[in-house]
Write a protein that holds these residues in place. Sequence first.
Motif, PDB file in Angstrom:
ATOM      1  N   LYS A   1     -46.036 123.598  73.906  1.00 48.67           N
ATOM      2  CA  LYS A   1     -45.864 122.147  73.834  1.00 48.67           C
ATOM      3  C   LYS A   1     -46.669 121.442  74.915  1.00 48.67           C
TER       4      LYS A   1
ATOM      5  N   ASP B   1     -46.111 116.086  72.992  1.00 47.77           N
ATOM      6  CA  ASP B   1     -44.808 116.303  72.372  1.00 47.77           C
ATOM      7  C   ASP B   1     -43.723 115.492  73.075  1.00 47.77           C
ATOM      8  N   ASP B   2     -43.841 115.402  74.396  1.00 50.98           N
ATOM      9  CA  ASP B   2     -42.861 114.639  75.159  1.00 50.98           C
ATOM     10  C   ASP B   2     -43.551 113.961  76.332  1.00 50.98           C
TER      11      ASP B   2
END
Length: 372
Positions: free
Chosen positions: A2, A37-38
Amino acid sequence: MKKIILTGDRPTGKLHLGHFVGSLSNRVELQNSGEYDDIYIMIADAQALTDNADNPDKVRENIIEVALDYLSCGIDPEKSTIFIQSYVSELTELAFYYMNLVTVQRLQRNPTVKAEIQLRGFAENGEAEDNLQRKGTPVGFFTYPISQASDITAFRATTVPVGADQEPMLEQTREIVHKFNATYGPTLVEPEIMLPKNSACMRLPGTDGKAKMSKSLGNCIYLSDSAADVKKKVMSMYTDPDHLRIEDPGKVEGNCVFTYLDAFSRPEHFAKYCPDYENLEAMKEHYRRGGLGDVKCKKLLIAVLEELLAPIRERRSYYEQHIEDVYEILKRGSDRARATAAATLEDVRRAMRINYFEDSELIARQAEQFRK
Ligand code: TRP
């Protein structure tokens, strides 16, 4: 793997144009790129307290200022998690374990900490405190690079967009990650620094021409300044002190108005606000030759800054009327951040073999051993 971003600011003041060019605009771009992703954006109140222990109200009052600045610049709480550092207490626990992996000597070599200790007038490491007029260095301040390693690793951040002054923090974080993983087994993710793209204009000088915009120098244009304030500040901006009469040749290097135009103007601004010139290069050329006054350049800069700041101001005034909602955003973000950090902490405790209660093998073995 990620792709995760973590970055943040100490809430010790309102954010200004220097923050905007140096980090905020980039964060908004990264957020909207859809490549991550974040994204976690942290209001580092605990770190701010490391040199403001006697002034918690300063930190307390500035949390909302920083949050308003984030939201008004386009940080979207649906896409990015904005949270408050001290609310994620897992971070302090992580820092306490990481402290065992870093030496005092290594911390003393951290160039940013060194410079900041000098800047704050704290006594130097090794100096006897009682011989000095100066205050000693708070241990919390001295060790903040370790706390910053916790901030970064707790979220398994792969990417940390920060200014060049934060490079030593990232280096220290990577060392901690290596040491931890080598000692306890692969657990933590190694982060990369992401420096501002255009380092030439990224360090915006203050309106007085000094190297840096800084609250203590009183040379900032704040994102929350009114149009009248911006106008006043630009009109009294440092230019070329030898450019006395309009017909004199002028210097654009070190001339704030041109540095700011470098950072903020685009060719379409000229067509719109200053059609005498095709672009900034043409305007600079005239200024150098002589015959172009400061006021004309300043008026253009005001228009350019207004185009940038008006929508920011508008969003800010919306959120200023909805302060309870802003706190709700921070609360929700902090809850979400806390869950992530707790999961990492669990991995860390397991790797360090201090997860006694969930280790049934340990309990069974010792039960047997002591029963004999
Ligand atoms: N030290 C950073 C600053 O002064 C703020 C900060 C704290 C930070 N923790 C962080 C930045 C973690 C990036 C990642 O601006």
